[in-house]
Design a protein around this motif. Structure first.
Motif, PDB file in Angstrom:
ATOM      1  N   SER A  36       0.818  -1.227   0.000  1.00  0.00           N
ATOM      2  CA  SER A  36       0.000   0.000   0.000  1.00  0.00           C
ATOM      3  C   SER A  36       0.836   1.255   0.000  1.00  0.00           C
ATOM      4  CB  SER A  36      -0.835   0.076   1.283  1.00  0.00           C
ATOM      5  OG  SER A  36      -1.934  -0.753   1.183  1.00  0.00           O
ATOM      6  N   VAL A  37       2.154   1.091  -0.075  1.00  0.00           N
ATOM      7  CA  VAL A  37       3.010   2.232   0.257  1.00  0.00           C
ATOM      8  C   VAL A  37       2.782   3.421  -0.672  1.00  0.00           C
ATOM      9  CG1 VAL A  37       5.164   1.602  -0.953  1.00  0.00           C
ATOM     10  CG2 VAL A  37       5.266   2.758   1.236  1.00  0.00           C
ATOM     11  N   ARG A  38       2.491   3.135  -1.935  1.00  0.00           N
ATOM     12  CA  ARG A  38       2.153   4.228  -2.866  1.00  0.00           C
ATOM     13  C   ARG A  38       0.924   3.840  -3.671  1.00  0.00           C
ATOM     14  NH1 ARG A  38       7.447   3.768  -2.565  1.00  0.00           N
ATOM     15  NH2 ARG A  38       7.412   2.150  -4.148  1.00  0.00           N
ATOM     16  N   GLU A  39       0.229   4.871  -4.170  1.00  0.00           N
ATOM     17  CA  GLU A  39      -0.974   4.667  -4.966  1.00  0.00           C
ATOM     18  C   GLU A  39      -0.696   3.703  -6.132  1.00  0.00           C
ATOM     19  OE1 GLU A  39      -3.964   6.128  -4.523  1.00  0.00           O
ATOM     20  OE2 GLU A  39      -4.846   5.330  -6.370  1.00  0.00           O
ATOM     21  N   SER A 152       5.271  11.350   8.317  1.00  0.00           N
ATOM     22  CA  SER A 152       3.919  11.883   8.068  1.00  0.00           C
ATOM     23  C   SER A 152       3.305  11.384   6.761  1.00  0.00           C
ATOM     24  CB  SER A 152       3.951  13.409   8.085  1.00  0.00           C
ATOM     25  OG  SER A 152       4.693  13.890   6.999  1.00  0.00           O
ATOM     26  N   PHE A 153       4.147  10.962   5.807  1.00  0.00           N
ATOM     27  CA  PHE A 153       3.630  10.531   4.491  1.00  0.00           C
ATOM     28  C   PHE A 153       3.332   9.037   4.439  1.00  0.00           C
ATOM     29  CE2 PHE A 153       8.290  10.605   4.561  1.00  0.00           C
ATOM     30  CZ  PHE A 153       8.555   9.264   4.314  1.00  0.00           C
ATOM     31  N   CYS A 154       3.676   8.302   5.505  1.00  0.00           N
ATOM     32  CA  CYS A 154       3.813   6.846   5.334  1.00  0.00           C
ATOM     33  C   CYS A 154       2.684   6.044   5.964  1.00  0.00           C
ATOM     34  CB  CYS A 154       5.147   6.404   5.925  1.00  0.00           C
ATOM     35  SG  CYS A 154       5.441   4.651   5.681  1.00  0.00           S
ATOM     36  N   VAL A 155       2.188   5.101   5.204  1.00  0.00           N
ATOM     37  CA  VAL A 155       1.047   4.303   5.619  1.00  0.00           C
ATOM     38  C   VAL A 155       1.478   3.039   6.396  1.00  0.00           C
ATOM     39  CG1 VAL A 155       0.802   2.806   3.576  1.00  0.00           C
ATOM     40  CG2 VAL A 155      -1.245   3.739   4.672  1.00  0.00           C
ATOM     41  N   VAL A 251      16.990   9.176   2.623  1.00  0.00           N
ATOM     42  CA  VAL A 251      17.083  10.572   3.082  1.00  0.00           C
ATOM     43  C   VAL A 251      15.745  11.279   2.897  1.00  0.00           C
ATOM     44  CG1 VAL A 251      18.011  11.485   0.876  1.00  0.00           C
ATOM     45  CG2 VAL A 251      18.482  12.686   2.998  1.00  0.00           C
ATOM     46  N   GLN A 252      15.016  10.926   1.856  1.00  0.00           N
ATOM     47  CA  GLN A 252      13.685  11.459   1.496  1.00  0.00           C
ATOM     48  C   GLN A 252      13.724  12.878   0.934  1.00  0.00           C
ATOM     49  OE1 GLN A 252      11.888   8.975   1.396  1.00  0.00           O
ATOM     50  NE2 GLN A 252      12.059   7.707   3.206  1.00  0.00           N
ATOM     51  N   SER A 253      14.489  13.802   1.567  1.00  0.00           N
ATOM     52  CA  SER A 253      14.567  15.174   1.045  1.00  0.00           C
ATOM     53  C   SER A 253      15.858  15.813   1.531  1.00  0.00           C
ATOM     54  CB  SER A 253      13.384  15.994   1.548  1.00  0.00           C
ATOM     55  OG  SER A 253      13.599  17.374   1.275  1.00  0.00           O
ATOM     56  N   LYS A 322       7.444   9.977  -6.669  1.00  0.00           N
ATOM     57  CA  LYS A 322       6.624  11.178  -6.578  1.00  0.00           C
ATOM     58  C   LYS A 322       5.767  11.019  -5.330  1.00  0.00           C
ATOM     59  CE  LYS A 322       5.815  11.567 -11.494  1.00  0.00           C
ATOM     60  NZ  LYS A 322       4.782  11.563 -12.512  1.00  0.00           N
ATOM     61  N   TYR A 323       5.601  12.090  -4.587  1.00  0.00           N
ATOM     62  CA  TYR A 323       4.757  12.019  -3.395  1.00  0.00           C
ATOM     63  C   TYR A 323       3.350  11.569  -3.777  1.00  0.00           C
ATOM     64  CZ  TYR A 323       1.709  13.431   0.377  1.00  0.00           C
ATOM     65  OH  TYR A 323       0.750  13.423   1.348  1.00  0.00           O
ATOM     66  N   SER A 324       2.832  10.625  -3.020  1.00  0.00           N
ATOM     67  CA  SER A 324       1.463  10.181  -3.275  1.00  0.00           C
ATOM     68  C   SER A 324       0.705  10.161  -1.943  1.00  0.00           C
ATOM     69  CB  SER A 324       1.524   8.832  -4.014  1.00  0.00           C
ATOM     70  OG  SER A 324       0.950   7.784  -3.353  1.00  0.00           O
ATOM     71  N   PRO A 325      -0.367  10.939  -1.837  1.00  0.00           N
ATOM     72  CA  PRO A 325      -1.073  11.055  -0.543  1.00  0.00           C
ATOM     73  C   PRO A 325      -1.720   9.739  -0.149  1.00  0.00           C
ATOM     74  CG  PRO A 325      -1.992  12.555  -2.213  1.00  0.00           C
ATOM     75  CD  PRO A 325      -1.018  11.681  -2.918  1.00  0.00           C
ATOM     76  N   ARG A 326      -1.503   9.301   1.083  1.00  0.00           N
ATOM     77  CA  ARG A 326      -2.081   8.045   1.564  1.00  0.00           C
ATOM     78  C   ARG A 326      -3.092   8.362   2.645  1.00  0.00           C
ATOM     79  NH1 ARG A 326      -2.308   5.884  -1.766  1.00  0.00           N
ATOM     80  NH2 ARG A 326      -2.149   3.691  -1.242  1.00  0.00           N
ATOM     81  N   GLU A 327      -4.277   7.817   2.470  1.00  0.00           N
ATOM     82  CA  GLU A 327      -5.377   8.079   3.396  1.00  0.00           C
ATOM     83  C   GLU A 327      -4.983   7.807   4.852  1.00  0.00           C
ATOM     84  OE1 GLU A 327      -9.778   6.545   3.050  1.00  0.00           O
ATOM     85  OE2 GLU A 327      -8.739   6.509   1.103  1.00  0.00           O
TER      86      GLU A 327
END
Ligand code: 5AD
Ligand code: SF4
Length: 433
Positions: A36-39, A152-155, A251-253, A322-327
């Motif tokens: 589920s990590v990315r859309e 914060s981005f991670c499901v 590193v992510q960013s 690419k950043y993908s928003p996870r519910e």
């Protein structure tokens, strides 16, 4: 990690008399282990399940199961249009902590009952389950499950639950058994292996003990969080000859404000300091990373800071997303405000830069000799085999009097950004670089 989980699932099913088949037309059960990590990963599962529709039409008694991280989400989506009608073809849904129930749920579904088990556990580690390994050379060993980092981005903390560690002694025992069976490489796995703790033993202790089981075995590990990369662990990797000098450190960013919004708990200076520590302890260490581009509110300057960090570190490899928003993740509430075309532009710049750096780094290997572990026939030609260096670089060599699982010495003759090509110097039997 999904491959390792699949081997645990196969181990559980094997005990109940199920056999693995490569031929879908002969299968009675099809299981899809999901991520589920990315859309994008989820979309692939939906399209895969779509392919099974025709299989099920031809053979209605076939059982289709969806396992792993998407299970919980799928369950609520079963009647949803977004699930693209998978409700009609899915018989069994089992989350990552409920695999032990799979044999029972499969038996019930032979009688037409749909089965769902998606509870997360605080204790399940499958410590006592012998995975059914389909590769006799390299083995993955899950040493911990779940994650408490809550980036914060991670499901992952939501889909795989809280962090749990396996017992130190059973892991060592598993490595001993693998050594007796002739395995040449083990990779210790976890979402964040560095935070492993069992009794008084931390991850550095575990790596040291694992590396002592069989000095001819290569030991790898993944994944590490920069917050928990201790000096003790760096020393252990440096000191133990058969621990591969390769570190994957996401590193992510490269921008401090974004790292803070990501809740990564380190800044750019801390990360660069870690890289410097790794390189001074191990001058030849190879490094790879994960980078997310287009996180909410990321500016052009912040993107540039990621490129600058890449130039500074000069990674051997990078996985870029690419950043993908996870519910239900914290960043889901932030506005996904970097437009798709800008995300694409930024990721392309990151990939291009990484390709240039990797090509330059690989070119420096021409003329050098490495010991590689032969993994299999090259995908492109049956006259060639592929293997990996201690630093995890893929090397292609002509076929010779050696087999999968052999260590051979190879001199590099040419390279590109992804692969080294070499000629064989020496065929070693059971030695490690
Ligand atoms: N969007 C994009 N990439 C993500 N990753 C995790 N969550 C997301 C997300 N929501 C990436 C991170 C992580 C890797 C396994 O997947 O880079 O390290
Ligand atoms: Fe996700 Fe962060 Fe845990 Fe990695 S460390 S699995 S990115 S929450």
């Amino acid at each position: 990690m999904n491959l390792a989980d699949s081997e645990i699932i196969l181990g559980l099913l094997d005990k109940k008399g199920y056999d693995l088949t490569d031929d879908m037309s002969t299968a009675d059960v099809i299981l899809v282990n999901t991520c589920s990590v990315r859309e994008h990963a989820e979309q692939r599962v939906y399209s895969r399940l779509g392919e099974f529709k025709s299989v099920k039409r031809k053979k209605p008694e076939i059982i289709v199961g969806v396992l792993g991280c998407m299970a919980e989400r799928l369950r609520s989506n079963l009647t949803d249009k977004k699930a693209q009608g998978v409700g009609q073809i899915v018989d069994v849904i089992v989350g990552p902590d409920e695999y032990r129930k799979l044999p029972t749920l499969l038996s019930q579904s032979w009688h037409g009952e749909k089965g769902i088990a998606v509870q997360l556990s605080r204790v399940e580690t499958y410590d006592d389950v012998a995975p059914l390994r389909t590769n006799g050379i390299s083995a993955w060993i899950s040493v911990m499950r779940g994650c408490d980092k809550f980036c914060s981005f991670c499901v992952v903390p939501l889909t795989r639950g809280r962090e749990r560690n396996r017992s130190f002694t059973t892991i060592i025992h598993e490595v001993e058994t693998l050594s007796e069976r002739g395995f040449k490489e083990v990779t210790l796995l976890g979402q964040n292996v560095n935070s492993y703790q069992n009794g008084n033993h931390d991850f550095a202790d575990l790596m040291k003990a694992v590396s002592k089981v069989d000095s001819s075995m290569r030991i790898r590990f993944t994944t590490s969080h920069p917050q928990d990369m201790s000096d003790k662990l760096i020393q252990t990797i440096a000191e133990r000859e058969n621990i591969c000098k390769y570190v994957h450190l996401p590193v992510q960013s490269g921008a401090d404000r974004i790292l803070q919004l990501m809740d990564r708990n380190y800044n750019r200076a801390h990360y660069l300091n870690l890289i410097q520590k790794l390189r001074s302890a191990m001058p030849t260490v190879t490094l790879s990373t994960d980078i997310i581009t287009g996180f909410p509110s990321e500016t052009k300057e912040e993107h540039q800071q990621t490129l600058d960090l890449m130039e500074q570190v000069r990674f051997d490899g990078a996985f870029t997303f690419k950043y993908s928003p996870r519910e239900n993740t914290p960043s889901f509430r932030m506005k996904d405000d970097v437009p798709e075309d800008i995300k694409t532009k930024r990721i392309n710049e990151i990939i291009e830069l990484q390709n240039v750096i990797a090509s330059e780094k690989n070119a420096q290997h021409v003329g050098q000799t490495f010991t590689i572990l032969i993994e299999g026939e090259s995908k492109k030609s049956s006259d060639e085999m592929h293997g990996r260096t201690d630093g995890n670089k893929m090397v292609i060599v002509p076929c010779g009097s050696y087999n999968v699982g052999d260590f051979i010495d190879v001199t590099i003759t040419r390279t590109n950004s992804a692969t080294l090509f070499g000629t064989v110097q020496q065929h070693l039997t059971a030695e490690v670089a």
